[in-house]
Structures are given as structure tokens and as C-alpha cells.
Design a protein around this motif. Sequence first.
Motif, PDB file in Angstrom:
ATOM      1  N   GLY A  30       5.476  -0.245  -0.937  1.00 10.89           N
ATOM      2  CA  GLY A  30       4.538   0.752  -1.440  1.00 10.89           C
ATOM      3  C   GLY A  30       4.340   0.759  -2.939  1.00 10.89           C
ATOM      4  N   ASP A  38       0.859  -1.190   0.000  1.00  9.72           N
ATOM      5  CA  ASP A  38       0.000   0.000   0.000  1.00  9.72           C
ATOM      6  C   ASP A  38       0.893   1.238   0.000  1.00  9.72           C
ATOM      7  N   ASP A  39       0.521   2.255  -0.795  1.00  6.38           N
ATOM      8  CA  ASP A  39       1.358   3.455  -0.851  1.00  6.38           C
ATOM      9  C   ASP A  39       0.986   4.465   0.232  1.00  6.38           C
ATOM     10  N   GLU A  40      -0.045   4.172   1.041  1.00  2.00           N
ATOM     11  CA  GLU A  40      -0.414   5.053   2.141  1.00  2.00           C
ATOM     12  C   GLU A  40       0.284   4.595   3.418  1.00  2.00           C
ATOM     13  N   ARG A  41       1.107   5.451   3.964  1.00  2.00           N
ATOM     14  CA  ARG A  41       1.893   5.099   5.150  1.00  2.00           C
ATOM     15  C   ARG A  41       1.000   4.734   6.334  1.00  2.00           C
ATOM     16  N   ASP A  42      -0.116   5.454   6.521  1.00  2.00           N
ATOM     17  CA  ASP A  42      -1.005   5.195   7.654  1.00  2.00           C
ATOM     18  C   ASP A  42      -1.590   3.786   7.590  1.00  2.00           C
ATOM     19  N   ILE A  43      -1.974   3.367   6.382  1.00  2.00           N
ATOM     20  CA  ILE A  43      -2.537   2.018   6.214  1.00  2.00           C
ATOM     21  C   ILE A  43      -1.483   0.966   6.528  1.00  2.00           C
ATOM     22  N   ARG A  44      -0.251   1.180   6.029  1.00  2.00           N
ATOM     23  CA  ARG A  44       0.825   0.219   6.285  1.00  2.00           C
ATOM     24  C   ARG A  44       1.081   0.082   7.788  1.00  2.00           C
ATOM     25  N   LYS A  47     -11.656   0.485   2.885  1.00  2.00           N
ATOM     26  CA  LYS A  47     -11.172   1.600   3.705  1.00  2.00           C
ATOM     27  C   LYS A  47     -12.368   2.474   4.100  1.00  2.00           C
ATOM     28  N   ASP A  52      -3.235  -2.923  -1.978  1.00  2.00           N
ATOM     29  CA  ASP A  52      -4.137  -1.839  -2.334  1.00  2.00           C
ATOM     30  C   ASP A  52      -4.491  -1.967  -3.817  1.00  2.00           C
TER      31      ASP A  52
END
Length: 466
Positions: free
Chosen positions: A34, A10-16, A104, A54
Amino acid sequence: MSKQTALVIDDERDIRELLTITLGRMNLDVETVGSVTDARERLAQRKFDLCFTDMRLPDGSGQEIIELIARQYPDTPVAMITAYGNVDAAVTALKAGAFDFVSKPVDLAMLRRLVQTALRLGEERRAESTANESKLVGDSLAMQQVRATIAKLARSQAPVYISGESGVGKELVARQIHEQGPRASGAFVPVNCGAIPSELMESEFFGHKKGSFTGAHADKDGLFQAAQGGTLFLDEVAELPLHMQVKLLRVIQEKSVRAIGGRGELAVDVRILSATHKNLAKLVDAGQFRQDLYYRINVIELRVPPLRERKEDLPKLIGRVLERLARDGGGVPAKLRPEALQALLAYDFPGNVRELENILERSVALCEDNSIDIDDLRLDLSAGRQAAAAVPPPEIARVVAPPPAPVPVEERDEPRSDLAAAVAETERAAIMKALEATRWNRTAAAKQLGLTLRQLRYRLERLGIE
């Protein structure tokens, strides 16, 4: 016991971070990337028990990841992370091979249930793969007869003697007899009689009590106790020394064992299956194997045919072995060129299925572009002809005489042609240049040359570069 592993793409840091914390609390070892590119590299480097990806990634789509995993890593369950309400994306992911999807913002309770289901699914897939590996492969008349005999023997409790050459799969046959019979819920205990030192045999088979001899620091159960209620498979039974043959005969007759240093007898309920590649009848005539034990273990004999007597099974066997090698290596199965297949069909396989597995494993390591050529097989045709001459095949076998072995240019008596020498010198120069440029880092040199590390190693060995 090692942790189960998960890959989050996933490229979203929060999700990772959220998934890392949640999965970490479930005792999973989590790795995150990512992009599609990084995911491909990580999947090639390590085996994962679970994957989340993602839908939208900077350099591609999560759909690519799902299709890649379904194609190359089918034992790894993968779930798609989608935007809330994106039904089309979820349906597309499921059709491509995803087992489920997560919307999400992520509902943690639902995520935990999904992970538990995914891990159980992965275990079931791996168990199914293992079960398929343990099945006897082949539809030839010879194998149909073996399978039919196994089904009959499984219903009986009589001792079975499994005869056949080395490498034909005698232990696999023994496991099938056990698994198809009423003792399937009990233990299957295989033992190689030739691998146990003579002085330790009695302890290994019957167990011992603490203090019964030097080094006996605790009570120990023997193989008969371990197989209680199940099956004891005595492989290479011809290797048993005469003094152990006497003791084994007594156990079979009395159905009880006495541990070394023990005071009483322990009743054992064990089915005995045995096997050897030697001719037991001849060993009996020579006084090297007890006749009374021979008749006890050889109530029913099942002969497993050598591979040369069931050549029609070769294509399916080859496919199964190549699939296993690909799964173990995390890649796609190698392909056999037609001439390589013909060479295998003409070969006599003195080492049987075990030799076939070794040949294919070596060939996969040596071949280029995941395509096995005849030279990659490196068959020892003289050995095959000797084995065939020693044991004439029955009438049902159709054995094609092997063609003359192709001799590599380097092994011929006459000098190599100018062209071959020039090609070798050019190849050597290119490899040396790449090695020097990368300070002899083979991985980096292989990448610079457009080769895999395995291909580079093969060339270094062939060209004599140390």
C-alpha cells in the motif's frame, strides 16, 4: 512450471482485493502493498512479471514506481491505475515508461486483456534480452572477420571445426552458425564429449531399445535423433575415445544410426559442428585422434580469437556483463573506476571471456557503493603473463604489458602501519558491537552499520570474524 507473478501497489483495500481475485483467476501469483516504501522493498526482494500501481500513494507517487521500474527492472511491464478521466496522469505515466493505464472503477474485461498484453510484452522483452546476450560482442577487426565467416558458413551445410582457447565462446559461435542458416527452425543440440562416461557414450549418441542392456527400461532416442533436421555441436571433440571416433565416423559417412539393441538403421539429417581447445592436428600425429575423422569434421576450420587479441572489445564486453549481472540481481549495473578498467585492459586473460565474466561477478560481490576498484578485481597477473608468453599474439593485436600487481597491505612482508592496524581494530569493534546488539543477526547488523549484507560478509571474512 512456476506461476507468473504480479505486484499490486494501491492504498485502497478494495482495489487490492479486486485485483488479487481477478489476477488469481488468471493463474497469477499476486502480492499487494500500500505504499511506495513497501513497493521498493518488494521489488528488490523478488522479480515480478507484471506490476500495477496507483497514482496517489500515502508516501509518494506511483510515478516514482514507474520511473524506478523503467530504470532498474526494464523487463517488468507496469500499468498505472488512475482516477476516471485523469488524462494528464495517464499521459505522464506513459511517458515515464508505463505500457498502459487502468481507470477506476476497473473494467474487468479490459483488465484481463491488458494483463494478457502485458505478459506477452514481458516475454518479448526477456526474449530480446536473451537474444542480445547470445550475440557476439565486439567491433574489433578480429570479431568482424569472425562474424563475416559465420555468415558464409551458415549458408553451407559442410562440417565446421571451431578452434580456440578455453573460454573464447566456441559454443556461442556454433549457435550463431546454426541460427543464421537454413536449419534455424530445427534443434541445436550441444554436447560436451568429455562429460559423458565412456560406457554410456554409444547409448547417449545413438539411443537404445528397451531391454538392450541392464537398466534399459524404455526406448531412448540419442543425440543424433534429438538433432534431426538441426545441428549437433560436439564440444571438446578431442575427448572422444577411439572406439567412439570409429562409430562417429561411420554415422557421418552413412548418415544413419543404429540404436543399441535396434534391428535397423535410422536415417539422420544432422549438420555436425565440432570444437576443442586442443590441437587436433598434433593429436592426429600422436595417434590419439583418427586422421579420417579429423578430415571429416574439419572440412572448414574457424578460429575464434582469444580476448587478448581483441582488447578494444573489452569496454563493450564489460558493459554487457555488468548489465546482465545487474539484471540477474535486480539492481543497477556496477561502475568500473578508471584504474580498474586500465588494469583489465593490461591483463592478458588466459581464461578469455569466461574469465572476464568470473572476475566481474566476483568484483560486483566485493565492491562497495556499486563501484569496482582495482583491488576488487583480484587479478592473477602471473597467470596472464604465462598465457601470453605461451601463445604470441598476431600483429593486429595490441597488448599492453601488465603493471606490477598492487599488493594489499595485509599481504606485504613488512608489518602493517599503525594507522592501518588502528583502522582495522576500529572497524572490528564496530562490527562486533552491531552483531552483539542484534544477537548475531547479520542482516540486522548490516542495516545498523549502514552496509549491505554482501559488504558485511566481505568485512567479516577480511577481519577473520566467524
